[in-house]
Each structure stands twice: as C-alpha cells, then as structure tokens.
Design a protein around this motif. Structure first.
Motif, mmCIF file in Angstrom:
data_model
loop_
_atom_site.group_PDB
_atom_site.id
_atom_site.type_symbol
_atom_site.label_atom_id
_atom_site.label_comp_id
_atom_site.label_asym_id
_atom_site.label_seq_id
_atom_site.Cartn_x
_atom_site.Cartn_y
_atom_site.Cartn_z
ATOM 1 N N ASN A 33 69.802 5.486 1.106
ATOM 2 C CA ASN A 33 70.075 4.440 2.101
ATOM 3 C C ASN A 33 70.182 5.038 3.501
ATOM 4 N N ASP A 34 70.747 6.235 3.600
ATOM 5 C CA ASP A 34 70.816 6.894 4.911
ATOM 6 C C ASP A 34 69.411 7.238 5.405
ATOM 7 N N PHE A 35 68.592 7.755 4.491
ATOM 8 C CA PHE A 35 67.223 8.134 4.854
ATOM 9 C C PHE A 35 66.405 6.917 5.254
ATOM 10 N N THR A 36 66.466 5.841 4.476
ATOM 11 C CA THR A 36 65.654 4.656 4.792
ATOM 12 C C THR A 36 66.165 3.956 6.065
ATOM 13 N N GLY A 37 67.475 4.057 6.317
ATOM 14 C CA GLY A 37 67.990 3.511 7.573
ATOM 15 C C GLY A 37 67.432 4.263 8.771
ATOM 16 N N TRP A 38 67.318 5.591 8.624
ATOM 17 C CA TRP A 38 66.738 6.422 9.684
ATOM 18 C C TRP A 38 65.259 6.076 9.869
ATOM 19 N N LEU A 39 64.563 5.863 8.750
ATOM 20 C CA LEU A 39 63.146 5.504 8.828
ATOM 21 C C LEU A 39 62.960 4.147 9.508
ATOM 22 N N ALA A 40 63.793 3.186 9.134
ATOM 23 C CA ALA A 40 63.654 1.832 9.679
ATOM 24 C C ALA A 40 63.809 1.819 11.194
ATOM 25 N N ALA A 41 64.668 2.699 11.711
ATOM 26 C CA ALA A 41 64.859 2.769 13.167
ATOM 27 C C ALA A 41 63.597 3.270 13.867
ATOM 28 N N ARG A 42 62.675 3.834 13.102
ATOM 29 C CA ARG A 42 61.419 4.340 13.656
ATOM 30 C C ARG A 42 60.223 3.535 13.166
ATOM 31 N N ASN A 43 60.501 2.325 12.676
ATOM 32 C CA ASN A 43 59.450 1.426 12.162
ATOM 33 C C ASN A 43 58.670 2.062 11.012
ATOM 34 N N LEU A 44 59.378 2.813 10.178
ATOM 35 C CA LEU A 44 58.773 3.444 9.003
ATOM 36 C C LEU A 44 59.516 2.987 7.756
ATOM 37 N N ASP A 45 58.917 3.258 6.598
ATOM 38 C CA ASP A 45 59.605 3.013 5.335
ATOM 39 C C ASP A 45 59.158 4.070 4.336
ATOM 40 N N LEU A 46 59.634 3.968 3.101
ATOM 41 C CA LEU A 46 59.299 4.971 2.093
ATOM 42 C C LEU A 46 57.809 5.026 1.809
ATOM 43 N N ALA A 47 57.129 3.909 1.974
ATOM 44 C CA ALA A 47 55.693 3.858 1.675
ATOM 45 C C ALA A 47 54.850 4.517 2.755
ATOM 46 N N THR A 48 55.345 4.548 3.991
ATOM 47 C CA THR A 48 54.516 5.052 5.093
ATOM 48 C C THR A 48 54.972 6.401 5.643
ATOM 49 N N ALA A 49 56.175 6.843 5.312
ATOM 50 C CA ALA A 49 56.684 8.114 5.844
ATOM 51 C C ALA A 49 55.825 9.281 5.364
ATOM 52 N N GLN A 50 55.653 10.262 6.233
ATOM 53 C CA GLN A 50 54.879 11.454 5.923
ATOM 54 C C GLN A 50 55.799 12.680 5.902
ATOM 55 N N ARG A 51 55.212 13.809 5.545
ATOM 56 C CA ARG A 51 55.996 15.041 5.441
ATOM 57 C C ARG A 51 56.731 15.341 6.741
ATOM 58 N N ALA A 52 56.077 15.171 7.864
ATOM 59 C CA ALA A 52 56.696 15.467 9.158
ATOM 60 C C ALA A 52 57.916 14.578 9.394
ATOM 61 N N ASP A 53 57.863 13.353 8.891
ATOM 62 C CA ASP A 53 59.002 12.443 9.058
ATOM 63 C C ASP A 53 60.204 12.918 8.233
ATOM 64 N N VAL A 54 59.924 13.365 7.023
ATOM 65 C CA VAL A 54 61.016 13.885 6.183
ATOM 66 C C VAL A 54 61.628 15.116 6.834
ATOM 67 N N GLU A 55 60.775 16.002 7.367
ATOM 68 C CA GLU A 55 61.276 17.210 8.031
ATOM 69 C C GLU A 55 62.101 16.859 9.261
ATOM 70 N N ASP A 56 61.662 15.852 10.024
ATOM 71 C CA ASP A 56 62.431 15.418 11.194
ATOM 72 C C ASP A 56 63.799 14.878 10.783
ATOM 73 N N TYR A 57 63.826 14.164 9.671
ATOM 74 C CA TYR A 57 65.096 13.634 9.179
ATOM 75 C C TYR A 57 66.050 14.764 8.812
ATOM 76 N N LEU A 58 65.525 15.792 8.157
ATOM 77 C CA LEU A 58 66.370 16.922 7.766
ATOM 78 C C LEU A 58 66.863 17.689 8.990
ATOM 79 N N ILE A 59 66.025 17.766 10.018
ATOM 80 C CA ILE A 59 66.454 18.407 11.273
ATOM 81 C C ILE A 59 67.596 17.606 11.891
ATOM 82 N N ARG A 60 67.484 16.275 11.833
ATOM 83 C CA ARG A 60 68.554 15.429 12.348
ATOM 84 C C ARG A 60 69.853 15.663 11.575
#
Length: 308
Positions: A33-60
């Motif tokens: 839920n924390d990850f998808t909330g972060w994605l939603a703030a960037r107009n992304l979701d689990l279906a569209t997120a890419q590796r770079a998005d996951v890495e950015d989330y971990l950096i955050r």
C-alpha cells in the motif's frame, strides 16, 4: 482499483497456497500500500511501473531514513507481488527481479544471561495487582523461557494445548505449522497452578452467565486473549521489578536466551531449530556465536600442548 485488486489477489494466494500467517499478510499489505500510494502520486500503478520506478521508490525509502531491514522487506514484498502477477499472466515481466537489495547486516541476537533470566522469573511471581495476575505472569514467563516461543504463539495458546499436565506443548507457528516442545518442570508447575486458578475464575464467570473462553490467557478485549502489545508492556514492567534493564528485555530476547542457553549447554543445533520453528537451519546458525568461548575452553582444558 487495479492496484487494490492485484494486492488482494496476491494476499489471498499467499494464504491459500503458502499458508501465510495473518501477521505476514498484514506486513505485505502495509508495504504494498505504501508503494502503490507512491506510484499513484506519479500517475503510475503496478501494471505500468518499470524497474527505474521501483529503484526510485527504494531511494526515497532510504532518504526517509528507513532501516535496512525495512527496505529489504519492502523490496521483497514488491518482488513477490510482481512474481505473482507474472505467474498469473497479469504482467509480462517482473520489473523488480534484478534489483539488488540493501542487504541485511548479520547482527548477533541480543540475549540475556542466566542470572538475568532468573531475576525476571522471580520478579514475575510478585508482579501484579492480584493473585490471579501474579500466577498468570509467572506462567507466561516460565512458558516463554522454557519453550522459546514467539510472543504471538504464546498469547494465542489455546486452553486445549495445556490440558492433562503436558510434558510436551503443541505450538502452532508461522503458516499454521505445528511443533512439539518439551516443558521444563518449573514451567509445568507454573502452568498447572495457573490452570487451577483460571478454571476457578471460569467457573465463577459461568455462574454469572458469561461464556467460557477457549484461550489459555483470556482477555476481555476484542481478540479474546492477551495481546502482543500488552505482553510487551508487561515484560518491561517485570524487568524493572527484577532489576534488569528494560532496554534489554523484550519477548524476543527471552526467545534468544532460550536458544543461546541451550547451545551453551551442548544442545544440538538441529534440535534448537525444531524447538524454535525455523524453516531453515541457516536461521538458527546465528546462535553459534556462543560456541566460540566454549570451544576455546575445550581446547585450553584438554589439548595436550595447551599448558605450554
């Protein structure tokens, strides 16, 4: 809505196919839920997120100062939901599969000396407002140290597991896996005394029209049994009563003390693995740090050239 469906489907599969415990599924849900909330703030979701998005989330997560263990767990949750999505044909790839985790440092478990445990067990006998509280507290501490149970396993013990003056206690662990752990004489005595007091209290409640509880350590709360949080606070109070630093004492340090003291006294690592309910002996091997002093002592006492 799609993210919520993915997460709920993943959690259902974890429960049905892998027997994941409620606590495990709750942890997955919080992380995702924390990850998808972060994605939603960037107009992304689990279906569209890419590796770079996951890495950015971990950096955050790192920038927020989250512990290494927390970041490693979140990456594991993300990997697993994407592996599930790939296997179910919901997504054609797993964008997190090649991301290196932060790595968990191998830390020696915090434990207690035998004298400190003795003080805790003694303190439990006098800590509590009523006789019933003191008997319950004594039983809780004796069972915890005698078996090395996880706190969730201890507070949810059913009454049926303690009937008949058991020499072995049946414990239901993670994923519903059961194991048998022998009880020490002091633990059996504390359990028998608590059962007698508990049964008397149940008889009085039944006469007042109240239903009987199936829990060994019943509570009037929603769960019907003593909660983990309540026991955590209780063990801190017992530590203060016993003159042991409360900073050193948690339910888990008693579990570590159980394993460490067994190993110090020559117990087999495989047996300790069984008692603790570890799926992999590698998890249990962290306790071998206590063998170093014992091995040195054996060499110095028995090697023919040691005196030289």
């Amino acid at each position: 809505m799609k993210d919520a469906y993915w997460i709920s489907s993943f959690l259902e599969a974890q429960a049905a196919e892998r027997g994941a415990a409620d606590n495990t599924r709750d942890a997955y849900a919080r992380d995702l839920n924390d990850f998808t909330g972060w994605l939603a703030a960037r107009n992304l979701d689990l279906a569209t997120a890419q590796r770079a998005d996951v890495e950015d989330y971990l950096i955050r997560c790192e920038a927020e100062g989250l512990a290494v263990a927390t970041r490693a767990r979140r990456l594991s949750s993300i990997r697993q939901v994407y592996r599930f999505a790939f296997e179910e044909g919901m997504r054609a790839d797993n964008p997190a599969v090649q991301i290196a985790g932060p790595g968990r440092p191998k830390r020696l478990p915090k434990t207690l000396g035998i004298d400190e445990v003795d003080r805790l067990l003694t303190a439990a006998q006098s800590h509590g407002r009523t006789v019933q509280d003191r008997l319950r507290n004594t039983c809780l501490m004796q069972l915890l140290y005698a078996t090395g149970m996880r706190v969730s396993e201890l507070v949810t013990l059913p009454l049926s597991a303690a009937r008949g003056d058991p020499r072995m206690l049946l414990i239901r662990g993670k994923g519903g896996k059961e194991r048998m752990v022998p009880l020490s004489p002091p633990a059996r005595e504390a359990l028998a005394v608590w059962l007698a007091e508990r049964d008397a209290a149940e008889d009085r409640a039944r006469m007042a029209g109240k239903p009987a509880s199936p829990q060994l350590f019943p509570s009037r709360g929603k769960s019907g049994h003593l909660t983990r949080h309540a026991f955590y606070l209780l063990i801190k109070e017992i530590a203060v009563t016993g003159g042991v630093s409360p900073a050193k004492v948690t339910p888990h340090t008693l579990r570590h003390a159980f394993a460490t003291h067994l190993l110090q006294n020559g117990a087999d690592l495989r047996a300790i693995q069984t008692f603790l309910g570890h799926a992999d002996v590698a998890t249990t091997e962290i306790y071998t740090h206590v063998l170093e002093a014992r091995l040195k002592e054996l060499v110095f006492d028995h090697h023919p050239l040691a005196n030289d």
